[in-house]
Design a protein around this motif. Structure first.
Motif, PDB file in Angstrom:
ATOM      1  N   LEU A 356       0.831  -1.203   0.000  1.00  0.00           N
ATOM      2  CA  LEU A 356       0.000   0.000   0.000  1.00  0.00           C
ATOM      3  C   LEU A 356       0.868   1.256   0.000  1.00  0.00           C
ATOM      4  CD1 LEU A 356      -2.735   1.387   0.167  1.00  0.00           C
ATOM      5  CD2 LEU A 356      -2.699   1.030   2.651  1.00  0.00           C
ATOM      6  N   LEU A 357       1.874   1.273   0.859  1.00  0.00           N
ATOM      7  CA  LEU A 357       2.774   2.429   0.947  1.00  0.00           C
ATOM      8  C   LEU A 357       3.358   2.782  -0.416  1.00  0.00           C
ATOM      9  CD1 LEU A 357       4.516   4.378   2.824  1.00  0.00           C
ATOM     10  CD2 LEU A 357       6.252   2.568   2.740  1.00  0.00           C
ATOM     11  N   LEU A 358       3.751   1.766  -1.174  1.00  0.00           N
ATOM     12  CA  LEU A 358       4.484   1.983  -2.420  1.00  0.00           C
ATOM     13  C   LEU A 358       3.586   2.062  -3.642  1.00  0.00           C
ATOM     14  CD1 LEU A 358       7.438  -0.308  -1.442  1.00  0.00           C
ATOM     15  CD2 LEU A 358       7.602   2.144  -1.871  1.00  0.00           C
ATOM     16  N   THR A 359       2.273   1.984  -3.442  1.00  0.00           N
ATOM     17  CA  THR A 359       1.351   2.189  -4.559  1.00  0.00           C
ATOM     18  C   THR A 359       0.530   3.464  -4.402  1.00  0.00           C
ATOM     19  OG1 THR A 359      -0.254   0.689  -3.495  1.00  0.00           O
ATOM     20  CG2 THR A 359       1.155  -0.248  -5.209  1.00  0.00           C
ATOM     21  N   LEU A 360       0.476   4.031  -3.219  1.00  0.00           N
ATOM     22  CA  LEU A 360      -0.181   5.326  -3.035  1.00  0.00           C
ATOM     23  C   LEU A 360       0.652   6.424  -3.694  1.00  0.00           C
ATOM     24  CD1 LEU A 360      -1.297   5.064   0.703  1.00  0.00           C
ATOM     25  CD2 LEU A 360      -2.831   5.277  -1.266  1.00  0.00           C
ATOM     26  N   LYS A 361       0.000   7.506  -4.061  1.00  0.00           N
ATOM     27  CA  LYS A 361       0.707   8.620  -4.689  1.00  0.00           C
ATOM     28  C   LYS A 361       1.572   9.347  -3.670  1.00  0.00           C
ATOM     29  CE  LYS A 361       0.012  13.158  -6.800  1.00  0.00           C
ATOM     30  NZ  LYS A 361      -0.961  14.185  -7.242  1.00  0.00           N
ATOM     31  N   GLY A 362       2.841   9.555  -4.006  1.00  0.00           N
ATOM     32  CA  GLY A 362       3.710  10.338  -3.151  1.00  0.00           C
ATOM     33  C   GLY A 362       5.128   9.814  -3.129  1.00  0.00           C
ATOM     34  N   THR A 363       5.989  10.592  -2.527  1.00  0.00           N
ATOM     35  CA  THR A 363       7.344  10.146  -2.222  1.00  0.00           C
ATOM     36  C   THR A 363       7.255   9.275  -0.984  1.00  0.00           C
ATOM     37  OG1 THR A 363       8.325  12.130  -3.176  1.00  0.00           O
ATOM     38  CG2 THR A 363       9.645  10.927  -1.549  1.00  0.00           C
ATOM     39  N   ALA A 364       7.658   8.021  -1.094  1.00  0.00           N
ATOM     40  CA  ALA A 364       7.487   7.060   0.000  1.00  0.00           C
ATOM     41  C   ALA A 364       8.639   7.177   0.993  1.00  0.00           C
ATOM     42  CB  ALA A 364       7.407   5.642  -0.547  1.00  0.00           C
ATOM     43  N   LEU A 365       8.300   7.302   2.262  1.00  0.00           N
ATOM     44  CA  LEU A 365       9.277   7.330   3.342  1.00  0.00           C
ATOM     45  C   LEU A 365       9.174   6.020   4.111  1.00  0.00           C
ATOM     46  CD1 LEU A 365       8.567  10.943   4.707  1.00  0.00           C
ATOM     47  CD2 LEU A 365      10.086  10.262   2.827  1.00  0.00           C
ATOM     48  N   MET A 366      10.244   5.248   4.079  1.00  0.00           N
ATOM     49  CA  MET A 366      10.266   3.935   4.726  1.00  0.00           C
ATOM     50  C   MET A 366      11.277   3.955   5.865  1.00  0.00           C
ATOM     51  SD  MET A 366      11.417   0.278   3.046  1.00  0.00           S
ATOM     52  CE  MET A 366      10.182   0.373   1.761  1.00  0.00           C
ATOM     53  N   TYR A 367      10.857   3.538   7.053  1.00  0.00           N
ATOM     54  CA  TYR A 367      11.710   3.557   8.232  1.00  0.00           C
ATOM     55  C   TYR A 367      12.462   2.244   8.387  1.00  0.00           C
ATOM     56  CZ  TYR A 367      12.852   4.006  13.250  1.00  0.00           C
ATOM     57  OH  TYR A 367      13.497   4.071  14.469  1.00  0.00           O
ATOM     58  N   GLN A 368      13.710   2.323   8.835  1.00  0.00           N
ATOM     59  CA  GLN A 368      14.530   1.120   9.003  1.00  0.00           C
ATOM     60  C   GLN A 368      13.776   0.041   9.773  1.00  0.00           C
ATOM     61  OE1 GLN A 368      17.801   2.990  11.304  1.00  0.00           O
ATOM     62  NE2 GLN A 368      17.239   1.647  12.987  1.00  0.00           N
ATOM     63  N   GLY A 369      13.846  -1.179   9.286  1.00  0.00           N
ATOM     64  CA  GLY A 369      13.147  -2.296   9.909  1.00  0.00           C
ATOM     65  C   GLY A 369      11.764  -2.523   9.361  1.00  0.00           C
ATOM     66  N   GLU A 370      11.187  -1.520   8.695  1.00  0.00           N
ATOM     67  CA  GLU A 370       9.875  -1.683   8.083  1.00  0.00           C
ATOM     68  C   GLU A 370       9.942  -2.748   6.998  1.00  0.00           C
ATOM     69  OE1 GLU A 370       6.329   1.370   6.557  1.00  0.00           O
ATOM     70  OE2 GLU A 370       8.340   2.130   7.029  1.00  0.00           O
ATOM     71  N   GLU A 371      11.098  -2.801   6.306  1.00  0.00           N
ATOM     72  CA  GLU A 371      11.280  -3.789   5.243  1.00  0.00           C
ATOM     73  C   GLU A 371      11.478  -5.200   5.796  1.00  0.00           C
ATOM     74  OE1 GLU A 371      15.538  -2.809   6.340  1.00  0.00           O
ATOM     75  OE2 GLU A 371      13.571  -1.857   6.416  1.00  0.00           O
ATOM     76  N   LEU A 372      11.662  -5.306   7.109  1.00  0.00           N
ATOM     77  CA  LEU A 372      11.767  -6.621   7.764  1.00  0.00           C
ATOM     78  C   LEU A 372      10.470  -7.014   8.454  1.00  0.00           C
ATOM     79  CD1 LEU A 372      15.309  -6.259   9.430  1.00  0.00           C
ATOM     80  CD2 LEU A 372      14.755  -7.288   7.212  1.00  0.00           C
TER      81      LEU A 372
END
Length: 537
Positions: A356-372
């Protein structure tokens, strides 16, 4: 000033936030540092992200862990040296990663030389570099402003025989942006780092640079508008429209943008809290900050479709000049897997949230560990270091639970974060999600995160397209179209814990971005709990 009209690099980019104290410790003192970050640049680059955002690395007494700056143009000794920073900057650029630094210009540490001079007298050269005010006749503070971390936003200093304003801790005095010399000094701080080659800044509490010079009392939040969040924290019982979020704050954002435009291809985005209605006054267009984010998603615990739709339809839609940031997680907020799922982890939910984060419109801000897919850590009292947790424990445990160290190697000492004792603990339910475990598991959250980022890069509609929400029956489905550069996509998500149905437009074709179990029979789509898919239409 740049004249190239090409799409800015940051529109549609994915920015990876690093909390340096907790990323990687290179010298065994238990605190993450610049060399530790450099050691993990290959990992970050392999995610496919476009930039890293570094939380503060400046000298600080660490009462608010770097967000109380005592030297804006230095490097904290525990983080390393300026040479280490320069080496990290080059290493990032060599890997195609932009570097964004946190800037905390609304306030400084009370240990900053500016404040140490300001408090000495009423007439020294920096006497009004901070916000000082006389007491009322009975000795009480000059108005009703409350600090974000609790208590009055004013503290008495016997040398000045006056109160000074602090929106956060008493050790974080507010800089006086009504003084042109202060503004000039802060703009020179930006130039110092831009001259070094950094690619931009995230501006901490960018809504609070300019306060009301008359020190007008903040009005209360009307009783019929108060929620649990208001009652849980006294400062939220008033509307912060005079201590922050003022119309005059617009010019401070314009000053920042003017500095950014002195350099080629740089970015400034702001953190905007408390009054989202002011967002469009501070960011977007040719004069204000390039972009920014609010707390609408960060503070949401419901994960209901209406939250996302309302944000875009009601807040962003009228702001045609504003390209937004979208973020679910950062160093101040309970991790999304815990907010939206609870417990000690939910990998299916983590994959859905990332999609969802990466398909919504905008510059995506991802916090360390979110990808885990890391969940919040439930800490014992002995570990609490955040002043917010110290104030409210055990009813609220503050921000330490989202700041615990990154788990790199499941079986290694302290999960490979440090060879010593970490400043915060690493629980077993983080160890099992360590990066080395997930890198070799094709079904892991990490592998999914890399895949979604790569798909976003391949589809211009996802990266830079417009967004329009589509009606769906019931309250389980969030559906929206992304359209741009000749491509039309339909994104369909079941955010609920129950199965949901959706009817696709005829001729829709799935692309390789599904999460969870999604079954299709002709145009009839059946989505398992917390699942989603994207289609070309």
């Amino acid at each position: 000033m740049p004249t190239d009209k090409k799409t800015p690099w940051w529109q549609g980019a994915t920015v990876y936030q690093i909390y340096p104290r907790s990323f990687r410790d290179s010298n065994g003192d238990g605190i993450g540092d610049l060399k530790g970050i450099e050691q993990k640049l290959d990992y970050v680059a392999a995610l496919g992200v476009d930039a890293i955002w570094l939380s503060p690395v400046y000298p600080s007494p660490n009462r608010d862990f770097g967000y109380d700056v005592s030297d804006y143009c230095g490097i904290a000794p525990e983080m390393g040296t300026m040479a280490d920073f320069d080496h990290l900057l080059k290493g990032a650029h060599d890997r195609g990663l932009k570097v964004i630094m946190d800037q905390v210009l609304s306030h400084s540490s009370d240990q900053h030389p500016w404040f140490q001079e300001s408090l000495l007298s009423h007439n020294n050269p920096k006497s009004d570099w901070y916000v000082w005010a006389d007491a009322r006749e009975d000795g009480t503070p000059p108005n009703n402003w409350l600090a974000a971390f609790g208590g009055a936003a004013w503290s008495w200093h016997p040398l000045r025989r006056q109160y000074y304003f602090h929106k956060f801790l008493k050790s974080q005095p507010k800089l006086n942006f009504h003084n042109p010399d202060v503004v000039d000094a802060c703009m020179d701080v930006l130039r110092f780092w831009l001259d070094k080659g950094v690619d931009g800044f995230r501006l901490d509490v960018a809504n609070s640079y300019v306060h009301d010079p008359k020190l007008t009392d903040n009005p209360p939040v009307p009783m019929n508008e108060r929620t649990f969040a208001n009652w849980a924290h006294a400062p939220r019982l008033q509307r912060h429209i005079y201590d922050a979020n003022t119309p005059e704050n617009e010019w401070s954002m314009k000053r920042v943008r003017k500095v950014m435009d002195e350099y080629e291809d740089r970015l400034a985005f702001g953190e905007f809290s408390e009054e989202p209605s002011m967002f469009g006054l501070y960011a977007g267009g040719m004069e204000r900050l390039h972009t920014g984010y609010t707390f609408d998603f960060l503070e949401d615990w419901s994960f209901k479709p209406e939250v996302f739709r309302k944000y875009y339809d009601e807040l962003l839609m009228p702001l045609e000049h504003l390209w937004p940031c979208v973020t679910f997680s950062n160093h101040d907020i309970v991790r999304p897997v815990t907010r939206w799922g609870g417990g000690q982890g939910d990998d299916a939910l983590a994959k859905l949230a990332l999609t969802l984060l990466l398909t919504l419109k905008g510059t995506a801000l991802m916090y360390q560990g979110e990808e885990l897919g890391l969940p919040e850590v439930d800490l014992e009292r002995k570990w609490i270091q955040d002043p917010v947790g110290d104030l409210y424990f055990p009813f609220g445990k503050g921000r330490d639970g989202c700041r615990t160290p990154m788990p790199w190697k499941s079986e290694a000492h302290e999960a490979g974060f440090t060879s010593g004792d970490p400043w915060l603990p690493i629980p077993d339910y983080h160890r099992v999600r360590a990066a080395n475990v997930q890198e070799t598991d094709g079904a892991s959250v990490l592998v999914h995160a890399k895949h979604i980022i790569s798909v976003r890069k391949r589809h211009p509609a996802l990266a830079r397209g417009e967004i329009k929400f589509v009606d769906a029956e019931g309250d389980r489905i969030l559906a929206f179209r992304r359209e741009g550069e000749g491509e039309r996509l339909l994104c369909v998500f079941n955010l609920s814990r129950e199965e949901a149905k959706y009817t696709l437009p005829h001729g829709a074709h799935a692309i390789d971005i599904a999460t969870g179990e999604v079954a299709r029979d002709g145009d009839a789509l059946t989505l398992s709990p917390r699942s989603g898919a994207v289609f070309t239409i």
